[in-house]
Design an enzyme around this catalytic site. Structure first.
Site, mmCIF file in Angstrom:
data_model
loop_
_atom_site.group_PDB
_atom_site.id
_atom_site.type_symbol
_atom_site.label_atom_id
_atom_site.label_comp_id
_atom_site.label_asym_id
_atom_site.label_seq_id
_atom_site.Cartn_x
_atom_site.Cartn_y
_atom_site.Cartn_z
ATOM 1 N N PHE A 127 47.843 24.922 28.360
ATOM 2 C CA PHE A 127 48.175 23.690 28.955
ATOM 3 C C PHE A 127 47.212 23.829 29.985
ATOM 4 O O PHE A 127 46.809 24.830 30.882
ATOM 5 C CB PHE A 127 49.436 24.029 29.626
ATOM 6 N N ASP A 214 40.737 29.185 32.878
ATOM 7 C CA ASP A 214 41.866 28.331 33.651
ATOM 8 C C ASP A 214 42.578 29.446 34.398
ATOM 9 O O ASP A 214 43.396 29.828 33.738
ATOM 10 C CB ASP A 214 42.424 27.136 32.718
ATOM 11 N N LYS A 243 47.065 26.187 41.992
ATOM 12 C CA LYS A 243 48.527 26.362 42.379
ATOM 13 C C LYS A 243 48.786 27.393 43.730
ATOM 14 O O LYS A 243 49.219 26.798 44.932
ATOM 15 C CB LYS A 243 49.398 27.030 41.190
HETATM 16 C C1 PLP Z 1 50.112 23.839 36.198
HETATM 17 C C2 PLP Z 1 48.685 24.085 35.446
HETATM 18 C C3 PLP Z 1 47.560 23.123 35.233
HETATM 19 C C4 PLP Z 1 47.706 21.606 36.073
HETATM 20 O O1 PLP Z 1 47.776 21.706 37.339
HETATM 21 P P1 PLP Z 1 48.217 20.506 38.212
HETATM 22 O O2 PLP Z 1 47.923 20.852 39.679
HETATM 23 O O3 PLP Z 1 49.710 20.196 38.047
HETATM 24 O O4 PLP Z 1 47.326 19.353 37.919
HETATM 25 C C5 PLP Z 1 46.425 23.264 34.702
HETATM 26 N N1 PLP Z 1 46.280 24.545 34.182
HETATM 27 C C6 PLP Z 1 47.259 25.368 34.226
HETATM 28 C C7 PLP Z 1 47.002 26.824 33.623
HETATM 29 C C8 PLP Z 1 48.467 25.116 34.957
HETATM 30 O O5 PLP Z 1 49.358 26.084 34.941
#
Ligand code: PLP
Length: 388
Positions: A127, A214, A243
């Protein structure tokens, strides 16, 4: 009819305030927050350092744009690059934007090397966000369906399969980067093997690919080191996070090192709000608290306590399959779908989340103490034991 687009299946509760690991709804009921607004409120709710940073900066200056130097952005950049072992960074407002920056960086890196259609290797179950490029990088058909045509330039690989990665390297001269989450969060709290990521680092070195991690969810102390890769004996070329960086103010960043740090130049990327004085002052307060209050160590200790308590109570329960995770990023997989547990949790005063159908995901604030950790683990265990 609601004035809001129906993009979320919301639970029927509204919170009015919070303190530490607890939030209170508009009826005055208290809930133990086991999800931290999806790994955002690492410092919990109404943390005094965050409140003070917001107040003090709001009193001075909220926004000026990136047409000018921004002191707090430079300071936060310095602190983060040092913590990460990176050379520089770009600030946006979210995880998806941090990943967009990484994807653009990788493409430009490829073009600079004469590769006309640069491709990025991404994983099954990944994701990376909801923008067009990041949902195309995401390995979940549900998130992509209806939004075709997808952005091209992604090559999908199975997780933890070193041979498959070698195969891609042998057959695909257009690849310029490998992008992965060290632990897949939305995908069900699935850990990549350290050996796999170390092999990916070697393949990236051999092929001249960028290793891009990521850490939008795993970063900022969540897994027991500031970034998850710091427990893996490797350094990526690019790392993204968001986050937990702002504890609730919108901020995300893409950090880069070495050749990757020299790719994006003036006019090649931007964001109006990105890295404004308000969010960067808050980000600085958050990072300082994570480091000074030794919240990485607390994440490890409390993660262990929660895991042990859960195992003690659930070990022989027929519905329980396994616990995965690291630090305070935990997934409890059951043998059957358990989405309803979120509602049962709410009734019991616990905020939890279920991902990938069968996995209860816990992402409590990093400031959680022993007593609160026991309360969370016992509460979640009881929910699961009563669910059959
Ligand atoms: C939540 C998340 C995203 C997206 O972040 P947003 O702030 O919602 O755009 C991307 N990568 C990972 C691993 C995530 O957990």
């Amino acid at each position: 009819m609601s004035a809001l687009m129906q993009t979320y299946a919301r639970l029927p509760v509204t919170f009015s305030h919070g303190e530490g690991v607890y939030v209170y709804d508009t009826e005055g009921r208290r809930y133990l927050d086991g999800i931290s607004g999806i790994a955002v409120n690492g410092l919990g709710h109404a943390h005094p350092a965050v409140t003070a940073a917001i107040r003090e900066q709001a009193d001075k200056l909220v926004h000026t744009s990136n047409l000018y130097r921004i002191e707090a952005q430079e300071q936060l950049g310095t602190v983060l690059t040092q913590l990460a072992g990176m050379d520089n960074c770009f600030f946006g407002n979210s995880g998806a934007e941090a990943n967009e920056a990484a994807i653009k960086l990788a493409r430009l890196y490829g073009h600079n090397r004469g590769i006309k259609k640069p491709a990025i290797v991404v994983l099954e179950g990944a994701f990376h966000g909801r923008t067009l490029a990041t949902l195309s990088a995401t390995g979940n058909r549900k998130i992509q369906a209806g939004f075709e045509p997808l952005v091209t330039g992604f090559v999908r690989a199975p997780c933890n399969d070193i041979a498959a990665l070698q195969q891609i390297a042998a057959n695909n001269p257009d690849v310029v980067a490998f992008l992965a989450e060290p632990i897949q969060g939305e995908g069900g709290v699935k850990l990549l093997d350290p050996e796999y990521l170390q092999a990916a680092r070697l393949i990236c070195d051999e092929q001249g690919w960028l290793l891009m991690l990521d850490e939008v969810q795993t970063g900022n102390g969540r897994t027991g080191t500031y970034f998850a890769y710091q427990g893996l004996d490797l350094v990526p070329d690019v790392v993204t996070t968001a986050k937990g960086l702002g504890n609730g103010v919108p901020i995300g960043t893409c950090l880069a090192r070495g050749a990757a740090a020299q790719v994006l130049g003036a006019g090649q990327h931007g964001s109006t709000f990105g890295g404004n004085p308000l969010v960067c002052s808050v980000g600085l307060a958050v990072v300082n608290a994570i480091v000074q209050d030794q919240l990485c160590a607390n994440a490890i200790a409390m993660g262990q306590l929660i895991t042990e308590t859960l195992l003690e109570k659930l070990g022989s329960a027929k519905q329980f399959k396994e616990i995965r995770g690291q630090g305070l990023m935990l997934g409890i997989e059951l043998h059957k779908n358990c989405g309803e547990l979120v509602k049962h949790g709410l009734d019991a005063g616990l905020l939890i989340n279920v991902t990938d159908g069968k996995t209860v995901r816990l992402l409590p604030p990093l400031v959680i103490n022993e007593q609160e950790a026991r309360e969370l683990a016992n509460g979640v265990a009881d929910l699961i034991l009563n669910f059959d």
